[in-house]
Write a protein that holds these residues in place. Structure first.
Motif, PDB file in Angstrom:
ATOM      1  N   SER A  43       0.834  -1.207   0.000  1.00 15.73           N
ATOM      2  CA  SER A  43       0.000   0.000   0.000  1.00 15.73           C
ATOM      3  C   SER A  43       0.870   1.260   0.000  1.00 15.73           C
ATOM      4  CB  SER A  43      -0.922   0.005   1.224  1.00 15.73           C
ATOM      5  OG  SER A  43      -0.166  -0.004   2.422  1.00 15.73           O
ATOM      6  N   TYR A  44       2.043   1.186   0.658  1.00 10.51           N
ATOM      7  CA  TYR A  44       2.950   2.331   0.659  1.00 10.51           C
ATOM      8  C   TYR A  44       3.534   2.550  -0.737  1.00 10.51           C
ATOM      9  CZ  TYR A  44       6.548   5.518   2.465  1.00 10.51           C
ATOM     10  OH  TYR A  44       7.345   6.608   2.703  1.00 10.51           O
ATOM     11  N   VAL A  45       3.863   1.449  -1.426  1.00  8.82           N
ATOM     12  CA  VAL A  45       4.348   1.536  -2.801  1.00  8.82           C
ATOM     13  C   VAL A  45       3.285   2.173  -3.680  1.00  8.82           C
ATOM     14  CG1 VAL A  45       4.971   0.217  -4.866  1.00  8.82           C
ATOM     15  CG2 VAL A  45       5.945  -0.393  -2.654  1.00  8.82           C
ATOM     16  N   SER A  46       2.039   1.731  -3.521  1.00  9.03           N
ATOM     17  CA  SER A  46       0.936   2.259  -4.317  1.00  9.03           C
ATOM     18  C   SER A  46       0.761   3.757  -4.097  1.00  9.03           C
ATOM     19  CB  SER A  46      -0.360   1.526  -3.958  1.00  9.03           C
ATOM     20  OG  SER A  46      -1.443   2.076  -4.671  1.00  9.03           O
ATOM     21  N   ARG A  47       0.871   4.180  -2.825  1.00  8.67           N
ATOM     22  CA  ARG A  47       0.697   5.599  -2.504  1.00  8.67           C
ATOM     23  C   ARG A  47       1.817   6.449  -3.105  1.00  8.67           C
ATOM     24  NH1 ARG A  47      -0.333   4.721   2.332  1.00  8.67           N
ATOM     25  NH2 ARG A  47       1.616   5.241   3.383  1.00  8.67           N
ATOM     26  N   ILE A  48       3.053   5.969  -3.000  1.00  2.78           N
ATOM     27  CA  ILE A  48       4.197   6.711  -3.553  1.00  2.78           C
ATOM     28  C   ILE A  48       4.097   6.766  -5.075  1.00  2.78           C
ATOM     29  CG2 ILE A  48       6.703   6.697  -3.874  1.00  2.78           C
ATOM     30  CD1 ILE A  48       6.933   5.463  -1.093  1.00  2.78           C
ATOM     31  N   GLU A  49       3.740   5.633  -5.696  1.00  4.13           N
ATOM     32  CA  GLU A  49       3.611   5.577  -7.158  1.00  4.13           C
ATOM     33  C   GLU A  49       2.550   6.555  -7.645  1.00  4.13           C
ATOM     34  OE1 GLU A  49       2.080   2.486 -10.632  1.00  4.13           O
ATOM     35  OE2 GLU A  49       2.563   1.716  -8.639  1.00  4.13           O
ATOM     36  N   LYS A  50       1.408   6.561  -6.987  1.00  5.81           N
ATOM     37  CA  LYS A  50       0.319   7.449  -7.395  1.00  5.81           C
ATOM     38  C   LYS A  50       0.734   8.909  -7.266  1.00  5.81           C
ATOM     39  CE  LYS A  50      -4.553   8.461  -6.484  1.00  5.81           C
ATOM     40  NZ  LYS A  50      -5.748   8.120  -5.640  1.00  5.81           N
ATOM     41  N   GLY A  51       1.409   9.258  -6.173  1.00  5.57           N
ATOM     42  CA  GLY A  51       1.839  10.638  -5.981  1.00  5.57           C
ATOM     43  C   GLY A  51       2.875  11.066  -7.002  1.00  5.57           C
ATOM     44  N   ALA A  52       3.800  10.159  -7.327  1.00  2.00           N
ATOM     45  CA  ALA A  52       4.843  10.477  -8.306  1.00  2.00           C
ATOM     46  C   ALA A  52       4.239  10.681  -9.690  1.00  2.00           C
ATOM     47  CB  ALA A  52       5.884   9.358  -8.336  1.00  2.00           C
ATOM     48  N   LEU A  53       3.304   9.833 -10.068  1.00  2.00           N
ATOM     49  CA  LEU A  53       2.658   9.957 -11.373  1.00  2.00           C
ATOM     50  C   LEU A  53       1.859  11.254 -11.472  1.00  2.00           C
ATOM     51  CD1 LEU A  53       1.415   6.297 -11.984  1.00  2.00           C
ATOM     52  CD2 LEU A  53       3.336   7.456 -13.081  1.00  2.00           C
ATOM     53  N   GLU A  54       1.250  11.653 -10.344  1.00  2.00           N
ATOM     54  CA  GLU A  54       0.490  12.904 -10.337  1.00  2.00           C
ATOM     55  C   GLU A  54       1.427  14.099 -10.518  1.00  2.00           C
ATOM     56  OE1 GLU A  54      -2.745  15.489 -10.181  1.00  2.00           O
ATOM     57  OE2 GLU A  54      -2.586  13.335 -10.550  1.00  2.00           O
ATOM     58  N   LYS A  55       2.602  14.048  -9.895  1.00  2.00           N
ATOM     59  CA  LYS A  55       3.601  15.111 -10.084  1.00  2.00           C
ATOM     60  C   LYS A  55       3.994  15.221 -11.549  1.00  2.00           C
ATOM     61  CE  LYS A  55       5.992  14.919  -5.597  1.00  2.00           C
ATOM     62  NZ  LYS A  55       7.307  14.624  -4.962  1.00  2.00           N
ATOM     63  N   LEU A  56       4.281  14.070 -12.162  1.00  2.00           N
ATOM     64  CA  LEU A  56       4.708  14.059 -13.565  1.00  2.00           C
ATOM     65  C   LEU A  56       3.598  14.550 -14.486  1.00  2.00           C
ATOM     66  CD1 LEU A  56       6.688  10.679 -13.682  1.00  2.00           C
ATOM     67  CD2 LEU A  56       7.629  12.993 -13.655  1.00  2.00           C
ATOM     68  N   ARG A  57       2.366  14.157 -14.175  1.00  2.00           N
ATOM     69  CA  ARG A  57       1.232  14.597 -15.002  1.00  2.00           C
ATOM     70  C   ARG A  57       1.130  16.122 -15.003  1.00  2.00           C
ATOM     71  NH1 ARG A  57      -3.739  16.377 -14.531  1.00  2.00           N
ATOM     72  NH2 ARG A  57      -3.700  16.304 -12.255  1.00  2.00           N
ATOM     73  N   LYS A  58       1.254  16.731 -13.840  1.00  2.00           N
ATOM     74  CA  LYS A  58       1.165  18.185 -13.740  1.00  2.00           C
ATOM     75  C   LYS A  58       2.314  18.869 -14.458  1.00  2.00           C
ATOM     76  CE  LYS A  58      -1.411  18.321  -9.375  1.00  2.00           C
ATOM     77  NZ  LYS A  58      -1.384  18.696  -7.940  1.00  2.00           N
ATOM     78  N   LEU A  59       3.517  18.269 -14.385  1.00  2.63           N
ATOM     79  CA  LEU A  59       4.674  18.848 -15.067  1.00  2.63           C
ATOM     80  C   LEU A  59       4.492  18.811 -16.581  1.00  2.63           C
ATOM     81  CD1 LEU A  59       7.539  17.353 -12.877  1.00  2.63           C
ATOM     82  CD2 LEU A  59       6.964  19.774 -13.108  1.00  2.63           C
ATOM     83  N   PHE A  60       3.962  17.690 -17.099  1.00  2.00           N
ATOM     84  CA  PHE A  60       3.727  17.583 -18.537  1.00  2.00           C
ATOM     85  C   PHE A  60       2.664  18.569 -19.002  1.00  2.00           C
ATOM     86  CE2 PHE A  60       6.028  13.501 -18.640  1.00  2.00           C
ATOM     87  CZ  PHE A  60       6.672  13.646 -19.843  1.00  2.00           C
ATOM     88  N   GLU A  61       1.619  18.725 -18.183  1.00  2.00           N
ATOM     89  CA  GLU A  61       0.566  19.668 -18.543  1.00  2.00           C
ATOM     90  C   GLU A  61       1.100  21.098 -18.552  1.00  2.00           C
ATOM     91  OE1 GLU A  61      -2.622  19.092 -15.812  1.00  2.00           O
ATOM     92  OE2 GLU A  61      -3.410  17.313 -16.838  1.00  2.00           O
ATOM     93  N   ALA A  62       1.953  21.416 -17.592  1.00  2.00           N
ATOM     94  CA  ALA A  62       2.521  22.762 -17.525  1.00  2.00           C
ATOM     95  C   ALA A  62       3.475  23.014 -18.689  1.00  2.00           C
ATOM     96  CB  ALA A  62       3.265  22.953 -16.199  1.00  2.00           C
TER      97      ALA A  62
END
Length: 234
Positions: free
Chosen positions: A214-233
């Motif tokens: 569950s900790y892996v899942s949480r870190i993965e989700k947060g990292a992907l969200e960071k990358l998504r925002k960077l690509f959109e910007a």
């Protein structure tokens, strides 16, 4: 019957225009400057209304696109002049068949047609070659790596899409290094097999790192969200 007449007319126009533009570029010594967005729109509207001179101007002012594609992506090719002639055929086809109602820019459509014409030339070379093996080196890329005929003809993806993918991969590497923590980077690398590594499940990553799934899942989700925002910007 109509299609046959259209093809014959198109080929006739291509040949006559190709001779004209080849002479024009040779005698002029340089390519005409690119058009402004407004000038291009006006010429496209005139061309679609049947103005042949407007079509010729669109071809003429996009000739540097042919040279750009040939010199940038086929820099090791000996007969660049031949490739420019072949690419010009693609440009003439592009302008002759362009439809502004499709919502695509002329330069994007023309780049695809130019590249496809060059690739088709290489495919025809492969079919007609008697003593040439598809594994023989025929060119080098911009990094000096040897390219074979099969490297070129086997890639049916459009060059524009290929360039876009490479740019996105480079952006991804930069964003990961600059914006993610070492642990976030490690988890994404392991989860998605980046850098040639084997793709692992969240449970396998958790076991390897000694943390919960569950900790892996949480870190993965947060990292992907960071990358998504960077690509959109970007």
């Amino acid at each position: 019957m109509r299609r046959g007449l259209f093809v014959l007319q198109l080929l006739s126009n291509i040949l006559s225009n190709l001779i004209y533009f080849a002479l024009h570029v040779t005698t002029g010594g340089s390519f005409p400057p690119p058009l402004s967005a407004k000038a291009e729109r006006d010429l496209i509207a005139r061309m679609e209304a049947g103005d042949e001179d407007a079509k010729n101007q669109l071809i003429e002012h996009n000739l540097r696109l042919v040279a750009h594609i040939v010199k940038k992506y086929y820099s090791g090719q000996v007969d660049q002049d031949d490739l420019i002639s072949i690419g010009t055929i693609g440009l003439i086809k592009a302008v002759s068949t362009f439809n502004s109602s499709k919502g695509i820019r002329l330069v994007t459509y023309a780049a695809r047609c130019i590249e496809n014409e060059i690739l088709m030339c290489f495919r025809n070379m492969k079919k007609s070659a008697q003593d040439v093996f598809i594994g023989d080196p025929i060119d080098t890329d911009k990094d000096g790596n040897t390219l074979t005929l099969i490297d070129i003809i086997a890639d049916d993806d459009n060059i524009v899409d290929d360039i876009d993918l490479k740019l996105r991969i480079e952006k991804l590497k930069t964003f990961m290094q600059e914006s993610l923590t070492p642990r976030e980077q490690t988890i994404l690398i392991l989860r998605y097999g980046l850098g040639g590594k084997q793709e692992l499940t969240q449970r396998m990553v958790a076991k390897q790192l000694g943390i919960s799934r569950s900790y892996v899942s949480r870190i993965e989700k947060g990292a992907l969200e960071k990358l998504r925002k960077l690509f959109e910007a970007a």
